[in-house]
Design an enzyme around this catalytic site. Structure first.
Site, short mmCIF file in Angstrom:
data_model
loop_
_atom_site.label_atom_id
_atom_site.label_comp_id
_atom_site.label_asym_id
_atom_site.label_seq_id
_atom_site.Cartn_x
_atom_site.Cartn_y
_atom_site.Cartn_z
N GLY A 147 25.19 -38.35 25.42
CA GLY A 147 24.26 -37.16 26.58
C GLY A 147 23.50 -37.43 27.26
O GLY A 147 23.29 -38.76 27.27
N GLY A 185 20.52 -39.30 25.75
CA GLY A 185 20.71 -41.47 25.32
C GLY A 185 22.05 -40.96 25.17
O GLY A 185 23.17 -41.08 25.25
N ASP A 212 18.09 -27.43 15.57
CA ASP A 212 19.15 -28.03 16.30
C ASP A 212 20.28 -27.75 14.58
O ASP A 212 21.28 -29.05 14.98
CB ASP A 212 19.30 -28.95 16.63
CG ASP A 212 20.93 -28.95 17.80
OD1 ASP A 212 21.59 -28.02 17.69
OD2 ASP A 212 20.93 -29.95 18.36
#
Length: 564
Positions: free
Chosen positions: A18, A21, A139
């Site tokens: 992504g 990295g 997240d």
């Protein structure tokens, strides 16, 4: 050509890539077992040598936090190492063999309510610890929760803090800040999208993850009520219990003040079936969040699960100005409850339920209906207040007023009914006198089995149970529970010890504010009760409980067979 990172980690395959990295599955060539691990390659988004040192410092700090988190919990991957190479940063973590929740749902379809509850109950203690370190995951989503193959436990992966360090820049005031927002659209709430995440932001994401597991719907597929911001999802999960629906609804409330304030509070609501109103005390903003003024409610837990160690507020040294919290939208917060008591971060949950005692001097003179649903308005709801009850010898029966009365508060060291000081022990026989009927003489006392019309009422059983607890007679109260509840290790992991830890150690008093009979027959009864807990810590909390009772003919009493 074989790729070897840091002259040690042999890359097997790429797991993902992504903007930040890539992530690799690798083997540690310097371990005898060639242990498998996950190597995350992170690269700064700004190729600016002037801020490289800042990125490096923040990366090292966040890596140290990951090490701390992984060393505490088996449900957070262990950090093995971190290093830098060619202006890129690497984190080496434990490889968790399992399936993400996304993969699980694709394999078998939507999950059952019990499976989703288990996932939430196993993850919330982990989140509680993470938040205690002033870390917000930022997240949480189905892709970042892995169900481990070896034990089925959910593992929380991919914390956002390390990735955020890659977006470090210098703002106009010359201070380092992040130029990126960590999170996944749909799963992150509005305050997080604005760069101001709070602890309840993680609970919001977890709630939406639960909705995905129950419905198969991604957040973007769900409609939103335009006036309140409420997410409309119930139509896709018609068979789940009102309790779980209420817990999820509060977790995904649009405004943080309307959500659970802590992971512990959400865990207790799941275990107890009690979704309380949001508290009215201000909460302090975590240090790890930006300094824009933003207020989150306090750490206030709902009985019966709170302990001194697991309800400590996690906050910085400076508190925001206290402001009252709007309760206008909190009316959906309290639904049905269960009387589960006790617990730990991984802990025990204890149920306190209700039934009658054979020696209780107060009985209800109305006949018990058979298989009939009774209106709350036609049923006595509470026992009359002690101040309204005339002094009555213990051998006399008192007729209960069918009109709802004020709530009864049973102090720990006093009885709600007047009895002689030298009253008999609890195993004394039933009173032998009764109030005569207007048209017929009193019947003599009989020794044959008690008919349904002579039984103590199920409503009185609930009140008597809490009277017993409030007097500190915990072993007597414990013996008023059905054996199936006593032996339920999910509710009482250590049997009577768990029960005593809660009622004897945490609860000061319980008020029975309202009690009403829903239905009854010769063998079973269902009673609704409204309870208020007064904790030894000073907190108060209300809950609504629906009791299922069965008649114990051997002991002439009602015992609890279920509650929610």
């Amino acid at each position: 050509m074989e790729q070897l990172l840091d002259n040690r980690y042999r890359v097997i395959k790429t797991l993902g890539s992504g903007g930040f990295g890539e992530t690799f599955l690798a083997e540690d060539s310097q371990m005898p077992s060639n242990r498998r691990c996950v190597v995350k390659q992170l690269r700064p988004i700004h190729n600016n040598p002037q801020i490289y040192q800042l990125v490096q410092e923040r990366f090292q700090r966040e890596a140290a936090i990951l090490e701390d988190l992984g060393s505490y919990s088996g449900q957070i991957p262990t950090l093995y190492a971190y290093f830098q190479s060619n202006t890129q940063f690497y984190v080496v973590q434990e490889w968790v063999e399992g399936d993400t929740l996304t993969a699980k749902l694709k394999q078998q379809g939507v999950l059952s309510e019990s499976a989703v509850r288990d996932i939430l109950i196993n993850l919330l203690p982990v989140l509680e610890y993470v938040h205690s370190k002033r870390i917000i995951h930022r997240d949480i989503k189905p892709d970042n929760i892995i169900l481990r193959h070896r034990d089925g436990k959910p593992v929380l992966i991919d914390f956002g803090a390390v990735r955020e360090s890659m977006g470090t820049v210098i703002n106009s005031q010359g201070n380092p800040t992040s130029s990126i927002v960590i999170g996944t659209p749909g799963y992150m709430p509005s305050e997080q999208a604005a760069g101001r995440p709070v602890y309840s932001s993680d609970l919001y994401s977890l709630g939406l993850t639960a909705i995905y597991l129950l419905t198969g719907k991604q957040p973007q597929e769900l409609e939103t009520e335009p006036h309140s911001g409420e997410i409309i999802w119930h139509r896709y999960a018609l068979n789940i219990s009102p309790t779980l629906a209420a817990v999820i609804d509060r977790a995904i409330a649009y405004h943080p003040r309307e959500r659970f304030t802590t992971a512990r509070e959400m865990l207790e609501a799941l275990q107890l079936g009690v979704v309380s109103y949001p508290p009215t005390v201000p909460y302090q903003q975590p240090q790890s969040s930006p300094t824009v003024p933003y207020q989150q409610p306090p750490v206030v837990t709902t009985p019966p699960f709170a302990t001194q160690t697991n309800t400590v507020a996690v906050s910085p040294g400076t508190a925001p100005t206290p402001q009252p919290i709007n309760h206008n939208n909190s009316n959906k917060g309290i639904l049905m409850g269960s009387l589960i008591a006790g617990g730990l971060i991984g802990a025990s949950v204890v149920i306190g339920f209700a039934l009658t005692r054979p020696n209780q001097p107060v009985t209800q003179t109305t006949s018990l209906p058979s298989e009939t649903t009774i209106s709350n308005n036609d049923t006595p709801t509470v026992e009359p207040s002690p101040t309204d009850t005339p002094e009555t010898p213990i051998s006399q029966t008192v007729t209960q007023d069918p009109t709802p009365q004020a709530s009864v508060r049973f102090p720990i060291n006093s009885r709600p009914f007047t009895t002689p000081i030298d009253s008999k022990p609890r195993n004394t026989t039933e009173p032998t006198t009764s109030v005569p009927q207007p048209t017929t003489p009193s019947e003599p006392q009989i020794t044959t089995p008690v008919e349904a019309t002579d039984r103590p009422s199920p409503e009185q059983a609930v009140q008597n149970y809490y009277e017993t607890i409030n007097q500190g007679e915990y072993s007597t109260a414990w013996n008023l529970l059905a054996s199936s509840f006593q032996n339920n290790r999910k509710l009482h992991p250590r049997g009577y010890d768990s029960y005593l830890d809660w009622w004897g150690g945490q609860v000061e008093n319980v008020d029975v504010e309202q009690v009403s009979l829903l239905k009854a027959n010769a063998d079973t009864a269902t009673v609704n009760a409204r309870l208020r807990y007064f904790m030894k810590s000073g907190r108060q909390s209300s809950s609504s409980v629906r009791f299922s009772l069965v008649w114990d003919a051997d002991n002439n009493r009602w015992v609890v067979s279920g509650a929610r």
